[in-house]
Scaffold this motif. Structure first.
Motif, PDB file in Angstrom:
ATOM      1  N   LYS A 150       0.528  -1.200  -0.008  1.00 25.96           N
ATOM      2  CA  LYS A 150       0.007  -0.005   0.034  1.00 25.96           C
ATOM      3  C   LYS A 150       0.648   1.361   0.432  1.00 25.96           C
ATOM      4  N   THR A 151       0.402   2.154  -0.715  1.00 21.31           N
ATOM      5  CA  THR A 151       1.321   3.689  -0.898  1.00 21.31           C
ATOM      6  C   THR A 151       0.613   4.122   0.065  1.00 21.31           C
ATOM      7  N   ARG A 152       1.475   5.327   0.906  1.00 19.02           N
ATOM      8  CA  ARG A 152       0.993   6.067   2.509  1.00 19.02           C
ATOM      9  C   ARG A 152       1.108   7.820   1.605  1.00 19.02           C
ATOM     10  N   GLN A 153       0.100   8.781   2.046  1.00 22.19           N
ATOM     11  CA  GLN A 153       0.490   9.601   1.981  1.00 22.19           C
ATOM     12  C   GLN A 153       0.047  10.647   3.094  1.00 22.19           C
ATOM     13  N   PRO A 154       1.214  10.865   3.786  1.00 21.71           N
ATOM     14  CA  PRO A 154       0.742  12.043   4.934  1.00 21.71           C
ATOM     15  C   PRO A 154       0.253  13.289   4.734  1.00 21.71           C
ATOM     16  N   ILE A 155      -1.007  13.718   4.633  1.00 18.94           N
ATOM     17  CA  ILE A 155      -1.727  14.637   4.415  1.00 18.94           C
ATOM     18  C   ILE A 155      -1.670  15.338   6.220  1.00 18.94           C
ATOM     19  N   GLY A 156      -1.600  16.012   6.662  1.00 16.79           N
ATOM     20  CA  GLY A 156      -1.971  17.393   8.211  1.00 16.79           C
ATOM     21  C   GLY A 156      -0.867  16.251   8.834  1.00 16.79           C
ATOM     22  N   ASN A 157      -1.175  16.208   9.513  1.00 19.73           N
ATOM     23  CA  ASN A 157      -0.806  15.037  10.443  1.00 19.73           C
ATOM     24  C   ASN A 157      -1.596  13.238  10.864  1.00 19.73           C
ATOM     25  N   TYR A 158      -2.218  13.248   9.383  1.00 16.81           N
ATOM     26  CA  TYR A 158      -3.230  12.018   9.436  1.00 16.81           C
ATOM     27  C   TYR A 158      -2.377  10.969   8.145  1.00 16.81           C
ATOM     28  N   GLU A 159      -2.296   9.841   7.645  1.00 17.49           N
ATOM     29  CA  GLU A 159      -1.625   9.066   7.351  1.00 17.49           C
ATOM     30  C   GLU A 159      -3.110   8.575   6.331  1.00 17.49           C
ATOM     31  N   PHE A 160      -2.771   9.283   4.916  1.00 18.46           N
ATOM     32  CA  PHE A 160      -4.160   8.067   3.915  1.00 18.46           C
ATOM     33  C   PHE A 160      -3.103   7.297   3.397  1.00 18.46           C
ATOM     34  N   GLU A 161      -3.955   6.572   3.294  1.00 23.17           N
ATOM     35  CA  GLU A 161      -3.755   5.366   2.156  1.00 23.17           C
ATOM     36  C   GLU A 161      -3.779   6.345   0.189  1.00 23.17           C
ATOM     37  N   GLY A 162      -2.187   5.826  -0.398  1.00 19.89           N
ATOM     38  CA  GLY A 162      -2.725   6.503  -1.496  1.00 19.89           C
ATOM     39  C   GLY A 162      -1.157   7.317  -1.553  1.00 19.89           C
ATOM     40  N   PRO A 163      -1.659   8.158  -2.474  1.00 19.80           N
ATOM     41  CA  PRO A 163      -2.646   8.383  -4.297  1.00 19.80           C
ATOM     42  C   PRO A 163      -2.419   7.051  -5.006  1.00 19.80           C
ATOM     43  N   TYR A 164      -3.613   7.438  -5.816  1.00 21.14           N
ATOM     44  CA  TYR A 164      -4.049   6.535  -6.565  1.00 21.14           C
ATOM     45  C   TYR A 164      -4.633   7.323  -7.660  1.00 21.14           C
ATOM     46  N   GLN A 165      -4.088   6.529  -8.589  1.00 23.72           N
ATOM     47  CA  GLN A 165      -4.596   7.797 -10.367  1.00 23.72           C
ATOM     48  C   GLN A 165      -5.989   6.632 -10.487  1.00 23.72           C
ATOM     49  N   THR A 166      -5.793   5.534 -10.747  1.00 17.11           N
ATOM     50  CA  THR A 166      -7.516   5.159 -10.399  1.00 17.11           C
ATOM     51  C   THR A 166      -7.984   4.405  -9.265  1.00 17.11           C
ATOM     52  N   THR A 167      -9.048   4.095  -9.256  1.00 17.70           N
ATOM     53  CA  THR A 167      -9.335   4.289  -8.825  1.00 17.70           C
ATOM     54  C   THR A 167      -9.720   2.180  -8.026  1.00 17.70           C
ATOM     55  N   GLU A 168      -9.163   1.381  -8.882  1.00 22.18           N
ATOM     56  CA  GLU A 168      -9.377   0.461  -8.436  1.00 22.18           C
ATOM     57  C   GLU A 168      -9.277   0.078  -6.379  1.00 22.18           C
ATOM     58  N   ARG A 169      -8.338   0.938  -6.278  1.00 23.04           N
ATOM     59  CA  ARG A 169      -8.408   0.392  -5.096  1.00 23.04           C
ATOM     60  C   ARG A 169      -9.003   1.434  -4.051  1.00 23.04           C
ATOM     61  N   VAL A 170      -9.466   1.974  -4.206  1.00 24.84           N
ATOM     62  CA  VAL A 170     -10.908   3.042  -3.558  1.00 24.84           C
ATOM     63  C   VAL A 170     -11.944   2.614  -2.980  1.00 24.84           C
ATOM     64  N   PRO A 171     -11.996   2.695  -1.660  1.00 25.66           N
ATOM     65  CA  PRO A 171     -12.768   1.488  -1.237  1.00 25.66           C
ATOM     66  C   PRO A 171     -15.006   2.664  -0.973  1.00 25.66           C
ATOM     67  N   GLU A 172     -15.793   1.837  -1.358  1.00 24.05           N
ATOM     68  CA  GLU A 172     -16.969   2.072  -1.543  1.00 24.05           C
ATOM     69  C   GLU A 172     -17.653   1.691  -0.069  1.00 24.05           C
ATOM     70  N   ALA A 173     -16.862   2.743   0.810  1.00 20.82           N
ATOM     71  CA  ALA A 173     -17.320   3.490   2.160  1.00 20.82           C
ATOM     72  C   ALA A 173     -16.927   4.518   2.635  1.00 20.82           C
ATOM     73  N   GLU A 174     -17.675   4.780   3.794  1.00 19.26           N
ATOM     74  CA  GLU A 174     -17.229   5.213   4.281  1.00 19.26           C
ATOM     75  C   GLU A 174     -15.565   6.291   4.701  1.00 19.26           C
ATOM     76  N   GLY A 175     -15.406   7.630   4.545  1.00 23.53           N
ATOM     77  CA  GLY A 175     -14.207   8.013   5.145  1.00 23.53           C
ATOM     78  C   GLY A 175     -13.860   9.740   4.127  1.00 23.53           C
ATOM     79  N   LEU A 176     -12.981  10.097   4.452  1.00 21.56           N
ATOM     80  CA  LEU A 176     -12.221  11.120   4.172  1.00 21.56           C
ATOM     81  C   LEU A 176     -11.654  10.321   2.040  1.00 21.56           C
ATOM     82  N   LEU A 177     -11.706  11.722   0.653  1.00 24.30           N
ATOM     83  CA  LEU A 177     -11.322  11.565   0.289  1.00 24.30           C
ATOM     84  C   LEU A 177     -10.161  13.103   0.220  1.00 24.30           C
ATOM     85  N   ALA A 178      -8.802  12.250  -0.563  1.00 22.91           N
ATOM     86  CA  ALA A 178      -7.986  13.366  -0.613  1.00 22.91           C
ATOM     87  C   ALA A 178      -7.829  13.758  -2.397  1.00 22.91           C
ATOM     88  N   VAL A 179      -8.350  15.179  -3.061  1.00 18.23           N
ATOM     89  CA  VAL A 179      -8.139  15.012  -4.279  1.00 18.23           C
ATOM     90  C   VAL A 179      -6.743  15.779  -4.484  1.00 18.23           C
TER      91      VAL A 179
END
Length: 106
Positions: free
Chosen positions: A5-34
């Motif tokens: 998994k790729t990890r991206q720190p944003i602020g003080n939080y660790e997001f998964e990604g970034p990904y160019q495709t939506t293949e690994r993006v979940p169909e679930a509640e959460g925060l999206l960083a564009v």
């Protein structure tokens, strides 16, 4: 072979990604960083709380803002956990926007 998994720190939080495709993006509640990339640097252009991270990528009314600030390619990162509730996600979103005041899409 294990996929990492790729990890991206944003602020003080660790997001998964970034990904160019939506293949690994979940169909679930959460925060999206564009994020947009010009090939050298990544730039955060939006953070949004959503009940369905995957659906919000294609259905967001803020997509026109993403396109306006796109510097080459759009990338998507997300933060989600079964342990977090809506209020916590919204609080994290506010924290990120307070710390990183130059996020163009609101």
């Amino acid at each position: 072979m294990a996929q990492l998994k790729t990890r991206q720190p944003i602020g003080n939080y660790e997001f998964e990604g970034p990904y160019q495709t939506t293949e690994r993006v979940p169909e679930a509640e959460g925060l999206l960083a564009v994020i947009t990339s010009d090939g050298r640097q990544n730039y955060l252009i939006d953070v949004v709380y959503t009940l369905d991270v995957l659906a919000s990528i294609s259905d967001s009314p803020r997509r026109s803002c993403w396109e306006q600030y796109n510097r080459g390619i759009l990338l998507y990162a997300f933060l989600r956990s079964d342990d977090l509730e809506a209020e916590t996600y919204q609080s994290i979103n506010r924290d990120i926007r307070t710390e990183m005041r130059n996020i163009p899409c609101k």
